[in-house]
Scaffold this motif. Sequence first.
Motif, mmCIF file in Angstrom:
data_model
loop_
_atom_site.group_PDB
_atom_site.id
_atom_site.type_symbol
_atom_site.label_atom_id
_atom_site.label_comp_id
_atom_site.label_asym_id
_atom_site.label_seq_id
_atom_site.Cartn_x
_atom_site.Cartn_y
_atom_site.Cartn_z
ATOM 1 N N LYS A 117 -25.183 13.206 -112.071
ATOM 2 C CA LYS A 117 -25.858 13.946 -110.996
ATOM 3 C C LYS A 117 -24.957 14.989 -110.363
ATOM 4 O O LYS A 117 -25.437 15.916 -109.710
ATOM 5 N N ASP A 118 -23.657 14.838 -110.546
ATOM 6 C CA ASP A 118 -22.700 15.847 -110.099
ATOM 7 C C ASP A 118 -22.513 16.863 -111.225
ATOM 8 O O ASP A 118 -21.998 16.518 -112.289
ATOM 9 N N PRO A 119 -22.944 18.106 -111.054
ATOM 10 C CA PRO A 119 -22.872 19.082 -112.142
ATOM 11 C C PRO A 119 -21.457 19.360 -112.625
ATOM 12 O O PRO A 119 -21.259 19.652 -113.812
ATOM 13 N N ILE A 120 -20.474 19.232 -111.742
ATOM 14 C CA ILE A 120 -19.086 19.465 -112.151
ATOM 15 C C ILE A 120 -18.598 18.329 -113.044
ATOM 16 O O ILE A 120 -17.900 18.563 -114.040
ATOM 17 N N ASN A 121 -18.962 17.099 -112.715
ATOM 18 C CA ASN A 121 -18.603 15.963 -113.568
ATOM 19 C C ASN A 121 -19.192 16.129 -114.961
ATOM 20 O O ASN A 121 -18.526 15.872 -115.973
ATOM 21 N N THR A 122 -20.453 16.540 -115.007
ATOM 22 C CA THR A 122 -21.106 16.754 -116.301
ATOM 23 C C THR A 122 -20.364 17.813 -117.107
ATOM 24 O O THR A 122 -20.089 17.633 -118.299
ATOM 25 N N LYS A 123 -20.046 18.906 -116.468
ATOM 26 C CA LYS A 123 -19.324 19.977 -117.154
ATOM 27 C C LYS A 123 -17.993 19.478 -117.700
ATOM 28 O O LYS A 123 -17.644 19.748 -118.859
ATOM 29 N N ASN A 124 -17.247 18.747 -116.902
ATOM 30 C CA ASN A 124 -15.944 18.240 -117.339
ATOM 31 C C ASN A 124 -16.077 17.248 -118.487
ATOM 32 O O ASN A 124 -15.254 17.235 -119.420
ATOM 33 N N ASN A 125 -17.112 16.409 -118.448
ATOM 34 C CA ASN A 125 -17.348 15.456 -119.534
ATOM 35 C C ASN A 125 -17.624 16.181 -120.848
ATOM 36 O O ASN A 125 -17.108 15.810 -121.908
ATOM 37 N N ILE A 126 -18.459 17.197 -120.775
ATOM 38 C CA ILE A 126 -18.812 17.951 -121.979
ATOM 39 C C ILE A 126 -17.596 18.692 -122.525
ATOM 40 O O ILE A 126 -17.363 18.714 -123.752
ATOM 41 N N ILE A 127 -16.819 19.276 -121.657
ATOM 42 C CA ILE A 127 -15.593 19.962 -122.095
ATOM 43 C C ILE A 127 -14.656 18.980 -122.790
ATOM 44 O O ILE A 127 -14.048 19.295 -123.822
ATOM 45 N N GLN A 128 -14.559 17.776 -122.247
ATOM 46 C CA GLN A 128 -13.702 16.754 -122.857
ATOM 47 C C GLN A 128 -14.139 16.450 -124.292
ATOM 48 O O GLN A 128 -13.299 16.366 -125.207
ATOM 49 N N LYS A 165 -37.912 15.882 -120.140
ATOM 50 C CA LYS A 165 -38.644 14.714 -119.643
ATOM 51 C C LYS A 165 -37.714 13.592 -119.197
ATOM 52 O O LYS A 165 -37.949 12.944 -118.168
ATOM 53 N N TYR A 166 -36.650 13.339 -119.964
ATOM 54 C CA TYR A 166 -35.842 12.145 -119.740
ATOM 55 C C TYR A 166 -34.696 12.364 -118.754
ATOM 56 O O TYR A 166 -33.973 11.413 -118.428
ATOM 57 N N THR A 167 -34.534 13.572 -118.271
ATOM 58 C CA THR A 167 -33.452 13.859 -117.322
ATOM 59 C C THR A 167 -33.978 14.151 -115.908
ATOM 60 O O THR A 167 -33.226 14.607 -115.054
ATOM 61 N N GLN A 168 -35.239 13.876 -115.667
ATOM 62 C CA GLN A 168 -35.827 14.204 -114.368
ATOM 63 C C GLN A 168 -35.212 13.412 -113.215
ATOM 64 O O GLN A 168 -35.006 13.956 -112.124
ATOM 65 N N ASN A 169 -34.905 12.131 -113.432
ATOM 66 C CA ASN A 169 -34.299 11.347 -112.350
ATOM 67 C C ASN A 169 -32.931 11.896 -111.982
ATOM 68 O O ASN A 169 -32.599 12.022 -110.796
ATOM 69 N N LEU A 170 -32.132 12.228 -112.995
ATOM 70 C CA LEU A 170 -30.812 12.808 -112.735
ATOM 71 C C LEU A 170 -30.939 14.161 -112.028
ATOM 72 O O LEU A 170 -30.178 14.468 -111.107
ATOM 73 N N LYS A 171 -31.900 14.958 -112.476
ATOM 74 C CA LYS A 171 -32.110 16.262 -111.845
ATOM 75 C C LYS A 171 -32.463 16.094 -110.368
ATOM 76 O O LYS A 171 -31.906 16.798 -109.507
ATOM 77 N N ASN A 172 -33.362 15.165 -110.074
ATOM 78 C CA ASN A 172 -33.773 14.958 -108.687
ATOM 79 C C ASN A 172 -32.609 14.464 -107.825
ATOM 80 O O ASN A 172 -32.485 14.844 -106.660
ATOM 81 N N GLU A 173 -31.763 13.604 -108.390
ATOM 82 C CA GLU A 173 -30.576 13.152 -107.666
ATOM 83 C C GLU A 173 -29.608 14.306 -107.439
ATOM 84 O O GLU A 173 -28.963 14.399 -106.382
ATOM 85 N N MET A 174 -29.490 15.183 -108.432
ATOM 86 C CA MET A 174 -28.613 16.343 -108.301
ATOM 87 C C MET A 174 -29.104 17.266 -107.191
ATOM 88 O O MET A 174 -28.313 17.790 -106.398
ATOM 89 N N TRP A 227 -22.835 25.813 -115.533
ATOM 90 C CA TRP A 227 -22.718 25.279 -116.889
ATOM 91 C C TRP A 227 -22.629 26.370 -117.962
ATOM 92 O O TRP A 227 -22.749 26.085 -119.145
ATOM 93 N N LYS A 228 -22.406 27.576 -117.541
ATOM 94 C CA LYS A 228 -22.371 28.688 -118.484
ATOM 95 C C LYS A 228 -21.370 28.463 -119.610
ATOM 96 O O LYS A 228 -21.642 28.750 -120.784
ATOM 97 N N ASP A 229 -20.203 27.921 -119.276
ATOM 98 C CA ASP A 229 -19.139 27.732 -120.266
ATOM 99 C C ASP A 229 -19.417 26.596 -121.242
ATOM 100 O O ASP A 229 -18.717 26.461 -122.244
ATOM 101 N N VAL A 230 -20.422 25.766 -120.948
ATOM 102 C CA VAL A 230 -20.750 24.662 -121.855
ATOM 103 C C VAL A 230 -22.185 24.794 -122.368
ATOM 104 O O VAL A 230 -22.819 23.807 -122.743
ATOM 105 N N SER A 231 -22.682 26.005 -122.380
ATOM 106 C CA SER A 231 -24.039 26.272 -122.848
ATOM 107 C C SER A 231 -23.998 27.180 -124.074
ATOM 108 O O SER A 231 -23.344 28.226 -124.043
#
Length: 228
Positions: free
Chosen positions: A55-66, A127-136, A151-155
């Motif tokens: 739900k934290d967009p920065i955490n998601t970005k860092n995970n994907i970069i990893q 469809k399956y990310t709606q709960n996370l989106k709403n929390e974000m 998320w530009k750098d991981v898109s």
Amino acid sequence: MFKIEKTSKRLEKDKIIVLVDGWGFNKYFYFIIKRFIPKDYGYLHYSYTDKILDKDPINTKNNIIQLIELVETDINNLISVKPRYIYLYGQSLGGLFCMIIADKINIKKIMLIAPGCNLAESFWLGKYTQNLKNEMIKDHHTTLEELKEEWKDVSPDSYFKNKSLNSNFYIILSKQDKAIPISNGKKLINILEEKNINFKLSWSKFSHKLTLLKELICVKNFKKWILK
């Protein structure tokens, strides 16, 4: 906690297939497709926990970069030993990672199953990310436009500028896709056409998840792709 798991076999071979899971998909479904990888090919298989999306967009970005940096480093280490032919096979979210890697490393062929094009749109509308989106939205007051920038750098749609221009893509899109809206998959096709990148497109009549499962169990398309 976000974790990445990596398995490998026959990494001394000159041809290496890199398999990258989709989000929320069971790594054990790959046991059939691995059996049909020719013996003169090695493979690297990357799976990861659902916590890659947060739900934290920065955490998601860092995970994907990893994850992307791990795959990129592993491939470069193999290539540094001797020249290799590298093939990428990505399902769903894993396909987005493959597209970014393909712009950084020379990849012979890429097979993408039910991919998207813009990470933020796929997450926001899926469809399956709606709960996370709403929390974000609730906890971080994020908008779609802000997420696209974050998320530009991981898109993938920020890439297709370098080495991926010379890759060959085989893409299977689902006509019934609600996990990654079909409009996002079509944007990918538009980019490939605009960039004059070689690709072949096939359509599945099944849902997103059933398309992923079918391609792992009925491996006809995979065998034709890898051996052609």
